[in-house]
Write a protein that holds these residues in place. Structure first.
Motif, short mmCIF file in Angstrom:
data_model
loop_
_atom_site.label_atom_id
_atom_site.label_comp_id
_atom_site.label_asym_id
_atom_site.label_seq_id
_atom_site.Cartn_x
_atom_site.Cartn_y
_atom_site.Cartn_z
N ASP A 205 -19.04 -53.87 -58.25
CA ASP A 205 -19.85 -52.70 -58.61
C ASP A 205 -19.36 -51.45 -57.91
O ASP A 205 -19.27 -50.38 -58.50
CB ASP A 205 -21.33 -52.93 -58.23
N GLY A 206 -19.02 -51.61 -56.62
CA GLY A 206 -18.55 -50.47 -55.83
C GLY A 206 -17.26 -49.90 -56.41
O GLY A 206 -17.10 -48.68 -56.52
N TRP A 207 -16.36 -50.79 -56.82
CA TRP A 207 -15.10 -50.36 -57.41
C TRP A 207 -15.33 -49.63 -58.72
O TRP A 207 -14.80 -48.55 -58.96
CB TRP A 207 -14.18 -51.58 -57.60
N ARG A 208 -16.17 -50.24 -59.56
CA ARG A 208 -16.42 -49.62 -60.86
C ARG A 208 -17.09 -48.26 -60.71
O ARG A 208 -16.74 -47.30 -61.40
CB ARG A 208 -17.29 -50.55 -61.73
N ARG A 209 -18.04 -48.18 -59.77
CA ARG A 209 -18.74 -46.91 -59.56
C ARG A 209 -17.77 -45.83 -59.05
O ARG A 209 -17.78 -44.70 -59.51
CB ARG A 209 -19.90 -47.10 -58.58
N ALA A 210 -16.91 -46.24 -58.11
CA ALA A 210 -15.94 -45.28 -57.56
C ALA A 210 -14.99 -44.79 -58.65
O ALA A 210 -14.62 -43.61 -58.69
CB ALA A 210 -15.17 -45.91 -56.41
N MET A 211 -14.60 -45.70 -59.56
CA MET A 211 -13.71 -45.30 -60.65
C MET A 211 -14.39 -44.31 -61.58
O MET A 211 -13.78 -43.36 -62.07
CB MET A 211 -13.25 -46.53 -61.45
N VAL A 212 -15.68 -44.55 -61.84
CA VAL A 212 -16.43 -43.63 -62.70
C VAL A 212 -16.53 -42.26 -62.03
O VAL A 212 -16.31 -41.22 -62.65
CB VAL A 212 -17.84 -44.19 -63.01
N LEU A 213 -16.82 -42.28 -60.72
CA LEU A 213 -16.94 -41.00 -60.00
C LEU A 213 -15.60 -40.27 -59.99
O LEU A 213 -15.53 -39.07 -60.17
CB LEU A 213 -17.41 -41.25 -58.56
N MET A 214 -14.52 -41.05 -59.77
CA MET A 214 -13.20 -40.44 -59.76
C MET A 214 -12.89 -39.80 -61.11
O MET A 214 -12.39 -38.68 -61.18
CB MET A 214 -12.16 -41.50 -59.44
N SER A 215 -13.21 -40.51 -62.19
CA SER A 215 -12.87 -39.95 -63.50
C SER A 215 -13.76 -38.76 -63.84
O SER A 215 -13.45 -37.99 -64.75
CB SER A 215 -12.93 -41.02 -64.59
N SER A 216 -14.85 -38.57 -63.07
CA SER A 216 -15.69 -37.39 -63.32
C SER A 216 -15.08 -36.12 -62.75
O SER A 216 -15.53 -35.01 -63.06
CB SER A 216 -17.10 -37.60 -62.75
N ALA A 217 -14.03 -36.25 -61.93
CA ALA A 217 -13.34 -35.05 -61.43
C ALA A 217 -12.67 -34.36 -62.61
O ALA A 217 -11.94 -34.99 -63.36
CB ALA A 217 -12.30 -35.43 -60.38
N THR A 218 -12.91 -33.09 -62.79
CA THR A 218 -12.32 -32.40 -63.93
C THR A 218 -10.92 -31.90 -63.54
O THR A 218 -10.63 -31.69 -62.36
CB THR A 218 -13.16 -31.18 -64.34
#
Ligand SMILES: [Zn+2]
Length: 306
Positions: A205-218
């Protein structure tokens, strides 16, 4: 904390970690460095843009390695941009160049992340670590698979390194005064020795959440000259417990010299050097930085092994 970390907002790698999932990351921010490299050549915008991405990709990847020497990223392919080279030395010197076919290139760039299929075409991407004479060179090479260079690098990690990694790159003429800027963000999952201290589902979950947050960087945030690297990381990952480390400076610096060029010429077949000697002066231009080195006919004669 050295002053450097608070003052410097550009031309650096900012390493970070996200606890407790042992996710390691690096944010690369390039301003004057990438502008200088791209401005040394009169590249059409799409070529400059994709080379800018290759340079910042090389910088984030090199930051993941423990090595002493030079890390090189190279693509070779059948598209309008047939070659991209970017290399980074341990002390933070970076350089790069592109070879392209102007007749096959659409000189317009829409500002989006440059397309690998359209610009580079089919071919290979290689990563090399050269730690100097008398050491083994490490090289990883894979087929170019992906819409962008970031996707191609992720594919590489999946294929050859068995490492889970997320990469995001951006390039734009976003500097004050219209200079090129580039940003790169890489997150990788490094299972700690002795295993995790949290349960496996939480790690996933932590990995997936971090990936989502990372991809939110514009893309805009990645290259924004007024958004300091740490502020961007906190903006993205503050809920995850992001820890930042000392930054490493990056600068545009070529390693060419008259001596190095002479050594390259020395490896040429004798008849080719004899051929060059028909001219009074032979000029060799460094492909990375465009510095010109002149060799007179008698100087070339000295390069022929006796
Ligand atoms: Zn040079």
């Amino acid at each position: 904390m050295p002053d450097d970390d608070t003052v410097r907002a550009d031309d650096l790698i900012q390493p970070f970690q996200i606890d407790p999932f042992a996710l390691r990351g690096r944010l690369a921010r390039l301003g004057p460095t990438v502008d200088r490299i791209l401005s040394q050549h009169d590249y059409p915008e799409p070529v400059a843009a994709i080379l800018g991405e290759a340079i910042v990709l090389a910088v984030v990847l090199a930051g993941a390695l423990k090595y002493d020497g030079v890390f090189t990223l190279q693509t070779k392919s059948d598209g309008p941009v047939r070659l991209l080279v970017a290399d980074v030395s341990t002390d933070g010197a970076v350089r790069g160049y592109a070879q392209y076919d102007p007749d096959r290139l659409d000189p317009q760039w829409d500002g989006a992340s440059p397309s690998v299929p359209a610009l580079i075409g089919s071919g290979y991407i290689a990563f090399t670590v050269d730690q100097g004479e008398d050491t083994d060179r490490y090289q990883g090479i894979v087929e170019l698979v992906g819409a962008t260079l970031a996707e191609c690098a992720q594919h590489y990690f999946r294929q050859s390194e068995q490492i889970q990694a997320g990469i995001k790159l951006a390039v734009a003429r976003a500097g004050h005064g219209g200079g090129w800027r580039a940003g790169g963000l890489m997150l990788q999952r490094v299972p700690p020795e002795g295993g995790y201290t949290v349960i496996a589902d939480d790690v996933e979950d932590g990995w997936r959440r971090a990936m989502v947050l990372m991809s939110s960087a514009t893309p805009g945030e990645l290259v924004d000259p007024d958004l300091p690297p740490r502020q961007l990381l906190y903006r993205l990952f503050h809920d995850e417990g992001v820890r930042v480390y000392h930054t490493h400076p990056i600068e545009a610096r070529c390693r060419c010299s008259r001596q190095r060029i002479a050594n390259i010429l020395r490896a040429f077949p004798v008849d080719e050097i004899e051929d060059m000697r028909k001219d009074k002066v032979t000029t060799v231009t460094c492909e990375f930085c465009n510095t010109r080195y002149d060799f007179a006919a008698d100087e070339l004669a000295e390069l022929i092994p006796s």
